[in-house]
Write a protein that holds these residues in place. Structure first.
Motif, short mmCIF file in Angstrom:
data_model
loop_
_atom_site.label_atom_id
_atom_site.label_comp_id
_atom_site.label_asym_id
_atom_site.label_seq_id
_atom_site.Cartn_x
_atom_site.Cartn_y
_atom_site.Cartn_z
N PRO A 71 26.50 5.59 15.06
CA PRO A 71 27.29 6.82 14.90
C PRO A 71 27.53 7.58 16.21
CG PRO A 71 25.35 6.85 13.44
CD PRO A 71 25.35 5.54 14.14
N GLN A 108 22.40 -4.69 13.85
CA GLN A 108 23.65 -3.93 13.86
C GLN A 108 24.37 -4.06 15.19
OE1 GLN A 108 23.61 0.34 14.40
NE2 GLN A 108 24.75 0.62 12.51
N LYS A 143 17.18 2.54 26.00
CA LYS A 143 16.54 2.89 24.73
C LYS A 143 17.57 3.23 23.65
CE LYS A 143 12.16 3.78 26.43
NZ LYS A 143 10.83 3.56 25.92
N THR A 144 18.69 3.78 24.05
CA THR A 144 19.62 4.31 23.06
C THR A 144 21.03 3.79 23.31
OG1 THR A 144 19.99 6.27 24.43
CG2 THR A 144 18.33 6.45 22.70
N LYS A 197 17.39 13.17 29.44
CA LYS A 197 16.85 12.35 28.36
C LYS A 197 18.04 11.75 27.58
CE LYS A 197 13.43 12.25 24.72
NZ LYS A 197 13.15 10.84 25.03
N GLY A 200 20.77 8.95 21.13
CA GLY A 200 21.61 8.03 20.37
C GLY A 200 20.79 7.23 19.40
N LEU B 71 9.30 14.98 20.52
CA LEU B 71 9.68 13.96 21.48
C LEU B 71 9.93 12.63 20.80
CD1 LEU B 71 9.92 14.09 24.60
CD2 LEU B 71 7.72 12.94 24.70
N ASN B 72 11.17 12.16 20.89
CA ASN B 72 11.55 10.85 20.34
C ASN B 72 12.36 10.11 21.39
OD1 ASN B 72 10.61 11.30 17.61
ND2 ASN B 72 12.37 12.62 17.29
N ASP B 73 12.35 8.79 21.31
CA ASP B 73 13.21 8.01 22.19
C ASP B 73 14.64 7.95 21.66
OD1 ASP B 73 10.69 5.58 23.22
OD2 ASP B 73 11.45 7.36 24.23
N SER B 74 14.82 8.09 20.38
CA SER B 74 16.17 7.98 19.81
C SER B 74 16.29 8.93 18.63
CB SER B 74 16.46 6.54 19.40
OG SER B 74 15.68 6.16 18.28
N GLY B 75 17.45 8.91 17.98
CA GLY B 75 17.62 9.65 16.74
C GLY B 75 18.01 11.10 16.91
N PHE B 76 17.97 11.82 15.79
CA PHE B 76 18.45 13.21 15.75
C PHE B 76 17.77 13.89 14.58
CE2 PHE B 76 21.39 16.62 16.29
CZ PHE B 76 21.85 17.01 15.04
N ARG B 79 19.24 19.56 11.43
CA ARG B 79 19.57 20.90 11.93
C ARG B 79 20.08 21.72 10.77
NH1 ARG B 79 23.39 20.44 17.23
NH2 ARG B 79 21.99 19.24 18.53
N SER B 103 9.80 0.71 17.51
CA SER B 103 10.81 -0.34 17.32
C SER B 103 10.77 -1.30 18.50
CB SER B 103 12.22 0.28 17.26
OG SER B 103 12.30 1.26 16.28
N ILE B 107 10.54 1.31 21.82
CA ILE B 107 11.21 2.56 21.47
C ILE B 107 10.33 3.28 20.46
CG2 ILE B 107 13.28 3.53 20.40
CD1 ILE B 107 14.78 1.02 21.53
N GLU B 141 22.42 19.26 8.46
CA GLU B 141 22.89 17.93 8.85
C GLU B 141 21.70 17.13 9.38
OE1 GLU B 141 25.51 17.63 12.23
OE2 GLU B 141 24.70 19.43 13.17
N LEU B 143 20.29 12.76 10.50
CA LEU B 143 20.56 11.35 10.76
C LEU B 143 19.48 10.55 10.04
CD1 LEU B 143 22.39 9.41 12.53
CD2 LEU B 143 20.43 9.29 14.08
N GLU B 147 17.62 0.00 9.66
CA GLU B 147 18.00 -0.78 10.84
C GLU B 147 19.20 -0.09 11.49
OE1 GLU B 147 15.19 -3.60 11.29
OE2 GLU B 147 17.02 -3.60 12.46
N GLU B 148 20.11 0.36 10.63
CA GLU B 148 21.27 1.12 11.10
C GLU B 148 21.02 2.61 10.86
OE1 GLU B 148 20.80 -0.67 8.49
OE2 GLU B 148 22.22 -0.33 6.87
N CYS B 149 21.89 3.43 11.39
CA CYS B 149 21.75 4.89 11.21
C CYS B 149 23.02 5.46 10.59
CB CYS B 149 21.54 5.58 12.56
SG CYS B 149 19.95 5.17 13.32
N PRO B 151 24.75 9.30 9.67
CA PRO B 151 24.62 10.77 9.67
C PRO B 151 24.99 11.31 8.28
CG PRO B 151 26.65 10.10 10.77
CD PRO B 151 25.95 8.84 10.36
#
Lengths: 207, 276
Positions: A71, A108, A143-144, A197, A200, B71-76, B79, B103, B107, B141, B143, B147-149, B151
């Motif tokens: 996304p 994916q 990473k992203t 940072k 994604g 603290l994350n390496d990815s994602g959202f 909010r 992962s 990650i 909102e 995410l 395996e996939e994301c 929103p």
């Protein structure tokens, strides 16, 4: 050393060797100021792209980690044209922009067909390179998707991080970090913000 | 009068109950986004000057997960937005302790695989007029990933009334329990922090396992994948920039020898020998 101790020692060495050989390739990470890892990858048209060759031509290279179905990539390539517009601003200044897809088979965004389709769908004006083994992704510590790197003609990493300052999967940021970094470089200056940072989807590496 | 009160309370309960359910438009969004969302109030009525909690609940589908706001390496992380009238205040979102999620590609994220209950305090202004009824537009909102994301978002309305005293809703017990389960500041002296040249050793007496979940503005750990979880009563975190002015802050999850689980927030000023 007794027979038992010798056998224990040999067993431990064997186990250590097995663990080392079976461990997945560790993530390195290309931090600002470090030498950018060399690579050669093929794009969706079957053409090879070598970092060394581009640097020898005096190019500044932008790497964008890419997954057409993430996304955040959809945000920047379909809903908005962040990457295309950024590239348009810099392409006449000896800048090369390369998208890199490190999605593993079965994950994916993987595969030649999917990425050929994405190039057309998103009207991508720069090469999309395929890295299904994730070797280059891991070398860079990507990473992203997206995760951005800028490599200057001296082979050093000048920027590592996010494309912009809004981590939302739908909203655009106000500051394009990559354009700001490239602007600094084009002015002959050091990049003022060399690291942010990234955000994604996670890169879909093989396990 | 009693009949009218009962009818009015029922109506409010229905409105709050309806506000608990997403309107049809956002149900469609939810179906696509793999998460169902509700918003509940612990009260149907509150008095001027009082505070009360509301709860945003997100239920991811099986195998899907949501992100923590640390603290994350990815994602959202989710909010929220509440369009309260002037003078009404909404406190920060309170987050439960997450789980580590690793992962391929080293990650590391901190996520919720099951329902996520976010609590937020609402403050009724002292000048609020008795008898006021509010319909507050609300939006969330998020995410969701597997395996996939994918929103997602939902829009809802929260109904309140201002009265002479607080009347709790049917959701009050559930919300208060969620609030009580939130991480709390570590009691003084319960966590010892020993700063080394480029690392910190956290120790909790009686613990048999520790995990550390850093906040976004935490002094950056250098090897969180390896260092962020440990067996025993101590955890050694190597630091990326020991000379930084940041503090070590986050949630310390402790599995105690008696089987109980505790989650404390910690905030230690940098005292590494190379900086601070």
């Amino acid at each position: 050393m007794t027979n038992f101790t010798t056998r224990l020692f040999q067993h431990s060495v064997a186990c250590a060797l097995i663990l080392m050989l079976s461990a997945p390739l560790a993530m390195a990470g290309a931090l600002p100021g470090e030498e950018a890892p060399a690579f050669t990858l093929q794009d969706t048209e079957g053409n090879d792209h070598s970092l060394t060759d581009y640097l020898a031509e005096g190019k500044t290279v932008v790497l964008e980690w890419f997954n057409p179905d993430c996304p955040f990539i959809v945000k920047h390539h379909k809903n908005h044209r962040t990457m295309n517009e950024a590239f348009a601003k810099v392409k006449d200044h000896d800048v090369v922009w390369l998208a890199v897809n490190s999605s593993a088979e079965g994950k994916q965004g993987y595969g030649l067909e999917r990425n050929q389709k994405a190039v057309k769908e998103y009207q991508i004006p720069f090469p999309v390179l395929l890295d299904p083994a994730g070797k280059v992704g891991r070398l860079y510590g990507a990473k992203t998707t997206p995760h951005m790197f800028i490599i200057t003609r001296d082979g050093k990493v000048a920027y590592n991080g996010a494309i912009d300052d809004n981590r939302s999967p739908t909203e655009l940021g106000e500051t394009n970090h990559v354009l700001h970094a490239l602007n600094d470089l084009m002015q002959g200056e050091k990049v003022r913000i060399p690291e942010t940072k990234p955000y994604g989807c996670s890169v879909k590496y093989a396990k | 009068m009693k009949k009218m009160f009962v009818l009015w309370s029922f109506s409010l309960a229905v409105m709050v109950g309806c506000a608990d359910k997403s309107p049809p438009g956002s149900e469609i969004e939810n179906a696509m986004s793999k998460v169902s969302a509700t918003l509940s109030s612990s009260v149907v009525k509150a008095a001027p000057g009082q505070s009360f909690p509301i709860m945003w609940q997100l239920n991811p589908a099986h195998q899907w997960y949501l992100y923590w706001d640390g603290l994350n390496d990815s994602g959202f992380p989710p909010r929220v937005q509440l369009d309260l009238p002037p003078d009404w205040k909404a406190g920060p979102l309170l987050w439960p302790a997450p789980e580590r999620h690793l992962s391929a590609g080293e990650i590391l994220d901190h996520v919720y695989h099951e329902k996520l209950m976010l609590v937020q305090m609402i403050e009724v202004p002292t000048g609020a007029q008795i008898g006021t009824k509010l319909s507050v537009p609300a939006r969330i909102e998020w995410l969701a990933c597997r395996e996939e994301c994918v929103p997602g978002k939902a829009t809802m309305t929260l109904e309140f009334a201002v009265g002479n005293s607080m009347i709790k809703s049917s959701q009050a017990g559930k919300i208060e329990a969620a609030l009580a389960a939130m991480p709390v500041p570590a009691p003084r002296g319960a966590v010892t922090a020993n700063w080394q040249e480029d690392s910190i050793i956290l120790q909790v007496e009686g613990a048999q396992a520790l995990e550390f979940f850093p906040f976004n503005d935490c002094l950056e750990p250098a090897h969180l994948i390896q260092d962020g979880a440990a067996e025993g009563d101590s955890l050694i975190l190597r630091l990326r920039n020991p000379g930084s002015n940041s503090s070590l802050k986050g949630i310390l999850n402790q599995e105690m020898k008696d089987g109980s689980i505790r989650n404390w927030t910690i905030d230690f000023l940098n005292e590494t020998q190379s900086g601070g």
